[in-house]
Design a protein around this motif. Structure first.
Motif, mmCIF file in Angstrom:
data_model
loop_
_atom_site.group_PDB
_atom_site.id
_atom_site.type_symbol
_atom_site.label_atom_id
_atom_site.label_comp_id
_atom_site.label_asym_id
_atom_site.label_seq_id
_atom_site.Cartn_x
_atom_site.Cartn_y
_atom_site.Cartn_z
ATOM 1 N N GLY A 115 26.381 31.836 38.034
ATOM 2 C CA GLY A 115 27.227 30.827 37.850
ATOM 3 C C GLY A 115 27.211 30.461 39.942
ATOM 4 N N TRP A 116 28.034 29.423 40.048
ATOM 5 C CA TRP A 116 28.186 28.946 41.557
ATOM 6 C C TRP A 116 28.403 30.182 42.528
ATOM 7 N N ALA A 117 27.864 29.895 43.571
ATOM 8 C CA ALA A 117 28.054 30.860 44.705
ATOM 9 C C ALA A 117 29.353 30.974 44.967
ATOM 10 N N SER A 118 30.354 29.930 44.775
ATOM 11 C CA SER A 118 31.731 30.008 45.067
ATOM 12 C C SER A 118 32.565 30.948 43.969
ATOM 13 N N ALA A 119 31.745 31.028 42.755
ATOM 14 C CA ALA A 119 32.290 31.995 41.718
ATOM 15 C C ALA A 119 32.191 33.455 41.915
ATOM 16 N N ASN A 120 31.610 33.660 43.086
ATOM 17 C CA ASN A 120 30.987 35.025 43.544
ATOM 18 C C ASN A 120 31.714 35.458 44.785
ATOM 19 N N VAL A 121 32.700 34.831 45.090
ATOM 20 C CA VAL A 121 33.506 35.085 46.437
ATOM 21 C C VAL A 121 34.764 35.777 45.939
ATOM 22 N N ALA A 122 35.062 36.913 46.457
ATOM 23 C CA ALA A 122 36.119 37.679 46.276
ATOM 24 C C ALA A 122 37.537 37.262 47.098
ATOM 25 N N SER A 123 37.274 36.779 48.211
ATOM 26 C CA SER A 123 38.482 36.605 49.055
ATOM 27 C C SER A 123 37.774 35.471 50.158
ATOM 28 N N VAL A 124 38.713 34.585 50.766
ATOM 29 C CA VAL A 124 38.531 33.725 51.962
ATOM 30 C C VAL A 124 39.521 33.992 53.020
ATOM 31 N N THR A 125 39.244 34.253 54.163
ATOM 32 C CA THR A 125 39.990 34.187 55.126
ATOM 33 C C THR A 125 40.134 32.764 55.787
ATOM 34 N N VAL A 126 41.283 32.048 55.764
ATOM 35 C CA VAL A 126 41.481 31.006 56.462
ATOM 36 C C VAL A 126 42.559 30.842 57.609
ATOM 37 N N VAL A 127 42.408 29.712 58.337
ATOM 38 C CA VAL A 127 43.287 29.278 59.096
ATOM 39 C C VAL A 127 44.145 27.886 58.525
ATOM 40 N N LEU A 128 45.320 28.043 58.181
ATOM 41 C CA LEU A 128 45.933 26.848 57.672
ATOM 42 C C LEU A 128 46.596 25.756 58.822
ATOM 43 N N ALA A 129 46.628 24.645 58.488
ATOM 44 C CA ALA A 129 47.027 23.626 59.260
ATOM 45 C C ALA A 129 48.531 23.959 60.183
ATOM 46 N N ASP A 130 49.094 24.803 59.695
ATOM 47 C CA ASP A 130 50.442 25.309 60.537
ATOM 48 C C ASP A 130 50.069 26.490 61.412
ATOM 49 N N GLY A 131 48.752 26.971 61.462
ATOM 50 C CA GLY A 131 48.306 27.909 62.337
ATOM 51 C C GLY A 131 48.280 29.412 61.614
ATOM 52 N N ALA A 132 48.793 29.447 60.448
ATOM 53 C CA ALA A 132 48.840 30.879 59.927
ATOM 54 C C ALA A 132 47.455 31.287 59.448
ATOM 55 N N VAL A 133 47.228 32.544 59.670
ATOM 56 C CA VAL A 133 45.812 33.056 59.324
ATOM 57 C C VAL A 133 46.054 33.652 57.951
ATOM 58 N N THR A 134 45.431 33.428 56.986
ATOM 59 C CA THR A 134 45.933 33.986 55.539
ATOM 60 C C THR A 134 44.552 34.325 54.936
ATOM 61 N N GLN A 135 44.660 35.461 54.017
ATOM 62 C CA GLN A 135 43.421 35.877 53.179
ATOM 63 C C GLN A 135 43.962 35.204 51.705
ATOM 64 N N VAL A 136 42.932 34.498 51.180
ATOM 65 C CA VAL A 136 43.019 33.709 49.906
ATOM 66 C C VAL A 136 42.210 34.395 48.975
ATOM 67 N N THR A 137 43.008 34.802 47.754
ATOM 68 C CA THR A 137 42.524 35.214 46.742
ATOM 69 C C THR A 137 42.723 34.601 45.410
ATOM 70 N N PRO A 138 41.871 34.943 44.337
ATOM 71 C CA PRO A 138 42.421 34.264 43.005
ATOM 72 C C PRO A 138 43.666 34.870 42.583
ATOM 73 N N GLU A 139 44.149 35.936 43.078
ATOM 74 C CA GLU A 139 45.126 36.403 42.424
ATOM 75 C C GLU A 139 46.593 36.471 43.081
ATOM 76 N N ASN A 140 46.320 36.148 44.655
ATOM 77 C CA ASN A 140 47.508 36.462 45.425
ATOM 78 C C ASN A 140 48.173 34.723 45.321
ATOM 79 N N GLU A 141 49.255 34.766 46.211
ATOM 80 C CA GLU A 141 50.361 33.591 46.192
ATOM 81 C C GLU A 141 49.227 32.323 46.737
ATOM 82 N N TYR A 142 48.204 32.551 47.169
ATOM 83 C CA TYR A 142 47.334 31.372 47.411
ATOM 84 C C TYR A 142 46.210 31.165 46.494
ATOM 85 N N SER A 143 46.516 31.503 45.445
ATOM 86 C CA SER A 143 45.347 31.247 44.188
ATOM 87 C C SER A 143 45.268 29.781 44.049
ATOM 88 N N ASP A 144 46.032 28.795 44.112
ATOM 89 C CA ASP A 144 45.720 27.539 44.046
ATOM 90 C C ASP A 144 44.920 26.864 45.234
#
Length: 440
Positions: free
Chosen positions: A119-148
């Motif tokens: 499938g998509w390359a994006s379908a083979n991502v386990a997590s993404v670490t991002v900086v949000l607009a409010d400055g928070a550094v967050t690990q995003v996964t399909p299971e955690n509170e940032y799944s959306d």
């Protein structure tokens, strides 16, 4: 809040990513990262309201203890990742060309040689670490509170957050069969037969992939035909690729052989240096591959208009015909799916990539005028034959004139807008970071 105030109030959100790593911020602004380390700031000509970010220092690569995932910084290119993983006999669902960058590719979905299998390359991502607009550094996964947010990053492009790390799933593939086959110039009909045969029958083997290419070179006044052939395994004559390897479409030269993805990048990428100083511009059409007439109409019409109306200074006008299969689509539904939500009932598809390579003095407007004429005629000829284009437009191959987000399901577009509002109410990444396709 004024744009300048927004930039100043949010400039400290850009994390350095480590003691010797930093992102570059333009507009002459100075701030500090989350560890109170200074951010290097430089002027750059982007526009008066935006910031220019460079991830060139974020080149981290680290394999997990069980080797099931690899952490990848957004400053890498796919060749770096293939080189890093080769000693372990591993690879990832990544770019088909090693020089392609990582973040834009994944945030647009990402088509790989392995996509018919995984499938998509994006379908083979386990997590993404991002900086949000409010400055928070967050690990995003399909299971955690940032799944959306994870869902939105799988094809929603750059309207949501800044990525500082991708955790990618690895594949055990020490060697693959891959190479380029060339067929000469007077084989258009057989070439179209091969595309149709592979897409309808050969691509049922998910380990196989092709990039068939038809290239019109104005200086020669003729078209030439070739294909990149791929098989995840060491079968030198896979049945799935018979239409391109067999006697019906007889290759004049072929480099199809066993090698690692790292070796393939080293072989193919040096040829891209020939493009330095040139420009490329793209356009994509989506056709239902079961209809061979559709393939013929796209090919014949494009070549006819190319012979008559290419701007002076164009070096190559090309069509590529990669297949998008039912397995590609179903494999992409893992981890909550993605914004594209491709229609499996219409598969297999061919996402026809049109590319114009020209000298640097050729204007984008002139190239787009050619695209408008060629594709207008293609649509007219398809309609005359009672053939409708498929709706979805792949973001990473699209022309700026194409409204990519209007081609995903309406409910998904509304969900993307809602997620953007949730994580970036001030539209920092939409309005103050220009470039690319943005959620409207």
């Amino acid at each position: 809040m004024a744009d300048s105030q927004k930039v100043k109030s949010h400039v400290n959100l850009f994390s350095s990513g480590g003691n010797d790593k930093y992102l570059v911020v333009s507009c002459g602004l100075v701030g500090t990262n989350v560890d109170s380390k200074p951010i290097k700031c430089e002027y750059a000509n982007i526009n008066s309201s935006g910031v220019l970010l460079s991830s060139f220092g974020l080149t981290q690569l680290s394999l997990s203890d069980d080797q099931s995932t690899v952490n990848v910084g957004p400053g890498n290119r796919w060749s770096n990742i293939y080189d890093y993983l080769e000693p372990n006999g591993l690879t990832v669902v990544g770019g088909r060309l090693g020089h392609v960058g990582v973040p834009g590719y994944i945030l647009g979905g990402g088509v790989s040689y392995f996509s018919n299998e995984y499938g998509w390359a994006s379908a083979n991502v386990a997590s993404v670490t991002v900086v949000l607009a409010d400055g928070a550094v967050t690990q995003v996964t399909p299971e955690n509170e940032y799944s959306d947010l994870f869902w939105a990053l799988r094809g929603g492009s750059s309207s949501f957050a800044l990525v500082t790390n991708f955790e990618l799933k690895t594949i055990k593939a020490p060697k693959v069969m891959v190479g380029m086959a060339s067929y000469g110039s007077d084989v258009a009909e057989k070439f179209i037969d091969a595309i149709h045969s592979f897409t309808v029958d050969g691509s049922k083997d998910p380990k196989a992939a092709t990039i068939p290419m038809a290239e019109y070179i104005p200086a020669l006044g003729t078209a030439s035909y070739s294909a990149i052939l791929f098989y995840n395994g060491e079968n030198e004559s896979p049945a799935a690729l018979e239409s391109f390897l067999g006697s019906d479409l007889n290759a004049t030269t072929s480099t199809f052989s066993s090698r690692s993805m790292s070796d393939w990048s080293k072989e193919l990428d040096p040829a891209l240096s020939l493009l330095k100083g040139s420009k490329q511009r793209f356009y994509v059409l989506n056709i239902h591959a079961s209809n061979k007439q559709a393939i013929s109409i796209v090919h014949d019409t494009f070549m006819e208009v190319a012979r008559e109306d290419l701007p002076v200074g164009v070096l190559v006008a090309a069509l590529a015909f990669p297949a998008v299969t039912e397995k590609f689509i179903t494999a992409s539904t893992v981890n909550g799916g993605d914004p594209q939500s491709l229609d499996v009932d219409g598969a297999p598809y061919i996402w026809v990539e049109e590319s114009i390579t020209s000298v640097a003095t050729v204007s984008d407007d002139d190239v787009d005028a050619f695209y408008e004429k060629a594709n207008g005629q293609i649509v007219k000829n398809l309609e005359a034959a009672g053939i409708e284009l498929a709706k979805f437009i792949y973001l990473n191959d699209a022309n700026p004139s194409q409204d990519v987000f209007s081609t995903i399901p309406p409910e998904n577009l509304e969900r993307l807008k809602s997620i953007r509002s949730k994580y970036d109410q001030d539209r920092i990444f939409t309005d103050l970071m220009p470039g690319g396709f943005k959620v409207a």
